[in-house]
Motif scaffolding. Structure first.
Motif, mmCIF file in Angstrom:
data_model
loop_
_atom_site.group_PDB
_atom_site.id
_atom_site.type_symbol
_atom_site.label_atom_id
_atom_site.label_comp_id
_atom_site.label_asym_id
_atom_site.label_seq_id
_atom_site.Cartn_x
_atom_site.Cartn_y
_atom_site.Cartn_z
ATOM 1 N N ASP A 264 -8.696 15.789 14.557
ATOM 2 C CA ASP A 264 -8.712 14.636 15.452
ATOM 3 C C ASP A 264 -7.441 13.778 15.329
ATOM 4 O O ASP A 264 -6.342 14.320 15.284
ATOM 5 N N SER A 299 -6.034 20.013 15.835
ATOM 6 C CA SER A 299 -5.409 18.889 16.523
ATOM 7 C C SER A 299 -3.895 18.848 16.413
ATOM 8 O O SER A 299 -3.246 18.003 17.037
ATOM 9 N N THR A 323 -13.561 23.754 19.626
ATOM 10 C CA THR A 323 -12.835 22.514 19.836
ATOM 11 C C THR A 323 -13.774 21.491 20.459
ATOM 12 O O THR A 323 -14.968 21.743 20.617
ATOM 13 N N ALA A 325 -13.737 17.285 22.746
ATOM 14 C CA ALA A 325 -13.042 16.068 23.142
ATOM 15 C C ALA A 325 -12.749 15.254 21.891
ATOM 16 O O ALA A 325 -13.607 15.086 21.027
ATOM 17 N N GLY A 326 -11.518 14.774 21.769
ATOM 18 C CA GLY A 326 -11.076 14.079 20.568
ATOM 19 C C GLY A 326 -10.108 14.894 19.742
ATOM 20 O O GLY A 326 -9.357 14.345 18.940
ATOM 21 N N ASN A 353 -17.684 21.907 22.657
ATOM 22 C CA ASN A 353 -18.503 20.763 22.216
ATOM 23 C C ASN A 353 -18.746 20.784 20.716
ATOM 24 O O ASN A 353 -19.826 20.413 20.256
ATOM 25 N N ASN A 355 -18.605 19.020 18.049
ATOM 26 C CA ASN A 355 -18.403 17.582 17.866
ATOM 27 C C ASN A 355 -18.587 17.102 16.437
ATOM 28 O O ASN A 355 -19.378 16.210 16.151
ATOM 29 N N PRO A 364 -11.844 9.863 22.402
ATOM 30 C CA PRO A 364 -12.585 10.849 23.205
ATOM 31 C C PRO A 364 -11.810 11.330 24.424
ATOM 32 O O PRO A 364 -12.191 12.339 25.030
ATOM 33 N N LYS A 365 -10.729 10.615 24.775
ATOM 34 C CA LYS A 365 -9.912 11.043 25.904
ATOM 35 C C LYS A 365 -8.814 12.029 25.491
ATOM 36 O O LYS A 365 -8.061 12.506 26.348
ATOM 37 N N LEU A 367 -8.082 15.276 25.082
ATOM 38 C CA LEU A 367 -8.686 16.552 25.448
ATOM 39 C C LEU A 367 -7.771 17.709 25.084
ATOM 40 O O LEU A 367 -6.562 17.651 25.302
ATOM 41 N N ILE A 392 -14.821 22.372 28.572
ATOM 42 C CA ILE A 392 -15.109 20.940 28.568
ATOM 43 C C ILE A 392 -15.079 20.435 30.008
ATOM 44 O O ILE A 392 -14.197 20.790 30.781
ATOM 45 N N ASP A 395 -12.028 19.507 31.891
ATOM 46 C CA ASP A 395 -10.958 20.077 31.053
ATOM 47 C C ASP A 395 -11.294 21.548 30.790
ATOM 48 O O ASP A 395 -11.545 21.949 29.662
#
Length: 469
Positions: A264, A299, A323, A325-326, A353, A355, A364-365, A367, A392, A395
């Motif tokens: 992240d 990341s 992977t 979001a984040g 997802n 997470n 969270p944006k 991607l 996603i 995405d």
């Protein structure tokens, strides 16, 4: 005057180790052991030269540290190798040095101590921000470790490193740790690394973890862990460039190989990808995880990964992309071919997802980009589900290509064989018939197969030298 004085110092340093040279000549060179390595060493010593006792009960942590400290003084004079002879050598964590070979002989076992006081506590990796086990910020140092090293070889003629993991697994299961469990081998910010011809057993957590490294070879390594124990990953190249993993046999309760590059916001800020990675001739058994996983900590980015000639038996999935979001960054330019599978839950698995996050500070944006994923020339039998591909929302995972794949289903296979959301790509000569988001490729026959690079990454052209003890 500077050069003569330097020469005198080198001579004095060499003369200060007469016992090492004598013992090495009598007990090691006469054995005639030959092995391949990035570099051969001018000097040799045996662990027992430093007071080690191979009874499986006596702590040899100080003996390892003393030996490596002494041998580090020979780095500029052809380097040195430390031989671990037959016996059971109990030890806590110790650090390696540059221009150095750790040779574990057949019949020798390095036993990891179960005394936590013999494992220093260190800070989390900068690209992770928190301990990987998700409990607190610190972590136990690995059994064999090193930072900012050059030219390091860990090898043997099938000697063993036994992590004695049961102690750690039990405490982890009971949530009694505030620190991340130790790995067996972890090298940081290092280059020209070779890990080969050894067996790793019962690691407390990950087995081999090169991180922030360049020019890494992991070759002819056997990894054995109970298939019921989580996080016993085999080999995890992490933010590394130019890495070759070949001819390895792995049985694990987690991913046989997990390709990573940070977690992240910490991984995004650190910004070091894993790239130029070749994985070939891998044999894997992992009923609860993947043969090769890309992520989920990716990341810093993952790109230019080649995977070929892999055999998977009783493994949850072949190549899994993980992977969320984040995570940010990318997984791209992935190429796989000649994969043989038997008894699989999934053949193709992509998860957008996944997470798990180090803390609530992630964006969270942020991607991830997942694109140019190429799979070809694969066969599988006794499969429960051909594919679960979940990108996603807003995405999608794009540029997916699958060609020349034949999947034979298990007796109790899923009725729906392809589950696809937020993905795009093409297929060619794939059975069972793929989902509508991956339509049949309309092209001349010569263009039907998905891409696989014809060039080599630099580490694949390295020729190892012939060395001896």
């Amino acid at each position: 005057m500077i050069r003569p004085m330097f020469g005198i110092l080198v001579i004095l340093a060499i003369l200060s180790f007469p016992a090492i040279e004598s013992r090495s000549h009598q007990n090691v060179v006469s054995s005639g052991i030959r092995f391949s390595a990035l570099n051969c060493r001018k000097h040799s010593a045996i662990l027992t030269d430093f007071g080690a006792v191979g009874d499986g009960k006596t702590s040899n942590t100080n003996a390892f540290k003393k030996a490596i400290s002494k041998l580090s003084q020979m780095a500029t004079d052809g380097g040195a190798q430390l031989v671990v002879p037959p016996g059971k050598w109990l030890t806590g964590s110790f650090n390696l040095t540059s221009h150095f070979t750790l040779f574990i002989q057949r019949g020798a076992t390095i036993l990891a101590s179960q005394d936590e006081s013999e494992w220093p506590v260190i800070a989390p990796l900068p690209s992770y921000g928190k301990g990987r086990d998700g409990t607190g910020t610190g972590r136990f140092n690995s059994l064999i470790s090193g930072t900012n090293l050059t030219d390091v070889v860990i090898t043997g003629n099938n000697g063993t490193i036994n992590g004695q993991g049961q102690y750690w697994w039990d405490k982890f299961k009971k949530k009694q740790f505030k620190l991340t469990r130790p790995y067996l081998i972890e090298l940081l910010f290092s280059k020209n690394i070779q890990i080969s011809n050894i067996t790793l057993i019962d690691s407390p957590s990950w087995n081999i973890h090169p991180v922030y490294c360049n020019n890494v070879i992991v070759k002819s390594v056997t990894v054995l862990a109970p298939v019921t124990v989580p996080n016993t990953d085999g080999i995890n190249p992490d933010s590394c460039t130019n890495t070759l993993i070949e001819d390895c046999y792995i049985v694990s309760g987690d991913d046989c190989i997990a390709v990573k590059s940070g977690w992240d916001q910490y991984g995004i800020k650190f910004g070091m990808p894993t790239q130029q990675l070749s994985i070939r001739r891998l044999t894997c058994i992992s009923p609860k995880s993947a043969g090769v996983a890309l992520g989920s900590e990716m990341s810093g980015g993952i790109k230019d990964v080649r995977i070929e000639d892999v055999t998977l038996t009783n493994t949850e999935s072949a190549i899994r992309i993980k992977t969320a979001a984040g995570r940010g960054a990318y997984v791209k330019d992935i190429f796989a071919r000649r994969i043989t599978m038997k008894t699989m839950k999934y053949v193709f698995w992509m998860s957008g997802n996944y997470n798990s996050h180090p803390d609530e500070g992630f964006d969270p944006k942020a991607l991830p980009e997942v694109t140019n994923i190429n799979y070809r020339d694969m066969t599988a039998e006794n499969v429960t589900m051909s594919a679960s591909l979940d990108g996603i929302h807003k995405d999608p995972f794009t540029g997916i290509c699958i060609s020349n794949v034949t999947i034979a289903l298990a007796d109790k296979a899923k009725k729906v064989q392809w589950n696809c959301t937020d993905v795009a790509g093409v297929t060619s000569r794939v059975t069972p018939e793929p989902c509508s988001l991956l339509p049949e490729k309309k092209a001349p026959a010569k263009n039907e197969d998905c891409a696989f690079p014809s060039d080599l990454i630099p580490i694949e052209s390295v020729v190892l030298k012939k060395c001896s003890l």
